[in-house]
Design a protein around this motif. Structure first.
Motif, mmCIF file in Angstrom:
data_model
loop_
_atom_site.group_PDB
_atom_site.id
_atom_site.type_symbol
_atom_site.label_atom_id
_atom_site.label_comp_id
_atom_site.label_asym_id
_atom_site.label_seq_id
_atom_site.Cartn_x
_atom_site.Cartn_y
_atom_site.Cartn_z
ATOM 1 N N PHE A 79 -17.316 47.718 36.018
ATOM 2 C CA PHE A 79 -17.865 48.031 36.610
ATOM 3 C C PHE A 79 -18.398 50.016 35.609
ATOM 4 O O PHE A 79 -18.166 49.719 34.403
ATOM 5 C CB PHE A 79 -16.921 49.663 37.706
ATOM 6 N N THR A 117 -23.145 46.930 39.112
ATOM 7 C CA THR A 117 -22.318 45.637 38.627
ATOM 8 C C THR A 117 -23.241 44.783 38.601
ATOM 9 O O THR A 117 -24.544 44.208 39.006
ATOM 10 C CB THR A 117 -21.269 45.340 39.960
ATOM 11 N N THR A 135 -16.298 47.228 44.593
ATOM 12 C CA THR A 135 -17.358 47.909 44.585
ATOM 13 C C THR A 135 -15.877 48.544 44.296
ATOM 14 O O THR A 135 -14.393 48.278 44.420
ATOM 15 C CB THR A 135 -17.822 49.082 45.577
ATOM 16 N N LYS A 193 -21.570 53.876 47.776
ATOM 17 C CA LYS A 193 -20.470 53.480 47.476
ATOM 18 C C LYS A 193 -20.063 53.547 46.060
ATOM 19 O O LYS A 193 -19.345 52.931 45.422
ATOM 20 C CB LYS A 193 -20.833 51.780 47.639
ATOM 21 N N GLY A 194 -20.770 54.416 45.503
ATOM 22 C CA GLY A 194 -20.077 54.568 44.105
ATOM 23 C C GLY A 194 -19.116 56.443 43.878
ATOM 24 O O GLY A 194 -18.129 56.255 45.181
ATOM 25 N N HIS A 247 -23.636 52.094 44.836
ATOM 26 C CA HIS A 247 -23.340 50.884 44.327
ATOM 27 C C HIS A 247 -24.262 50.309 44.253
ATOM 28 O O HIS A 247 -25.023 50.302 45.511
ATOM 29 C CB HIS A 247 -21.856 50.501 44.350
ATOM 30 N N TYR A 258 -26.138 46.923 42.273
ATOM 31 C CA TYR A 258 -25.617 45.444 42.099
ATOM 32 C C TYR A 258 -26.981 44.604 41.936
ATOM 33 O O TYR A 258 -27.869 44.277 42.375
ATOM 34 C CB TYR A 258 -24.443 44.688 42.745
#
Ligand SMILES: [Zn+2]
Length: 340
Positions: free
Chosen positions: A236, A245, A264, A288-289, A301, A303
């Motif tokens: 991460f 990611t 996550t 999702k962070g 988050h 990706y």
């Protein structure tokens, strides 16, 4: 004639240096001759108070008095309750000054005494001004996960505290305070539990109010700032409140689309990869962070997918790959500039 010095100052026999000093100051202020002009009773009380304090503030004399109920010689010999204050403020010209019991006029510097007792606002006098203690800073290192989720750390904190032996004066009677060696403060180490908030970022300073150095003359304590170093994570990567990611996908997943698992900081999430996804494309998972320590809102988050190529080349694979090549409409590099 036995004199009860403790009774004179109105303190218990078990009173410590700072209690004795406090009681003395209070009474001296009340019975000071300048506050009670012509009052012989007050003058007499004032002398008694001075004498009691001269003995009880001096460890040697106090011990003698506690043991024998009396002290040898003049109990006030060499006694100067204001010596320390002058030493601190650098006032000059008072060498040899001592409290004179022969008369009120014996006070050589009433202003000095008044500055001491009444917080007199004489120009250049600052010793009555409350001084806040200094802020202190120390560093702590936490794991990535601890920073994201929040944690509690126990730290040995060295604090500068007022010496309880002398109440911060630095002196006990005529001598330097044996506990702080005249500094008026001592360094104490205490184990302090500090809450590291959820989402703390590398380099953040967490403030612990009132845990810095102790103030002087009624000033508040400083604050403690704990500088948090966050160890990096192998997978991460954090940027602000967002986490990045890289997620490997197969050619088939990229071509046909599908659902992949994305790890996550809040746990694994099933995420869609649309059909026809190119390598390097980045998708966002909202909320999702990492939680922002100020706004309390969660970051995202992000990706990035990366198409991986099978390692083994087989005749069947070769056949399949040639078939794939036929799916491209022309050269994928056809539209690129060939030079500057
Ligand atoms: Zn001390």
């Amino acid at each position: 004639m036995a004199t009860d010095y403790y009774k004179t100052l109105g303190v218990a026999r078990s009173a410590d240096g700072s209690e004795i000093k406090k009681a003395y100051r209070k009474l001296a202020r009340k019975f000071h001759p300048d506050v009670n002009p012509g009052n012989e009773d007050a003058e007499r009380r004032f002398k008694e108070i001075q004498e009691a304090y001269a003995v009880l503030s001096d460890p040697e004399r106090k011990q003698q008095y506690d043991t024998f109920g009396t002290v040898d010689g003049d109990p006030t010999a060499g006694f100067d309750p204001f010596r320390r204050a002058r030493a601190r403020t650098g006032a000059q010209g008072h060498e040899g000054f001592r409290v004179d019991f022969d008369g009120i006029g014996g006070f050589q510097d009433r202003g000095d005494i008044f500055g001491q007792f009444f917080g007199g606002a004489r120009p250049g006098r600052t010793r009555q001004t409350p001084r806040r203690g200094a802020d202190q800073e120390l560093a702590v290192e936490v794991d990535f996960a601890e920073a994201v989720q929040g944690t509690t750390v126990t730290l040995p904190v060295q604090r500068q505290l007022r010496c309880s032996e002398c109440g911060g004066a630095g002196a006990v009677g005529r001598g330097a305070c044996p506990s702080c060696h005249g500094a008026g403060s001592v360094i104490s180490t205490e184990r302090l539990r500090v809450k590291i908030p959820e989402g703390v970022a590398d380099g953040t300073k967490v403030r612990v109010a009132g845990k810095g150095a102790e103030g002087a003359r009624g000033g508040g304590s400083g604050d403690l700032f704990v500088r948090v170093k966050v160890r990096s994570h192998g997978f991460f990567e954090r940027e602000g409140d967002n986490i990045h990611t890289v997620v490997p996908i197969t050619f088939t997943e990229a071509y046909l689309g599908g659902e992949v698992e994305v790890g996550t900081v809040h746990g694994p999430v099933r995420a869609k990869v649309p059909a026809g996804t190119n390598s390097g494309r980045t998708f966002r998972l909202r909320g999702k962070g990492v939680r922002n320590t100020k706004t309390r809102a969660y970051g995202d988050h992000l990706y990035t997918v990366e198409i991986v190529v099978p390692k083994v080349v087989s005749p069947a694979g070769e056949e399949s790959a040639r078939r794939v090549a036929e799916l491209y409409e022309g050269n994928p590099r056809g539209g690129l500039p060939r030079t500057l």
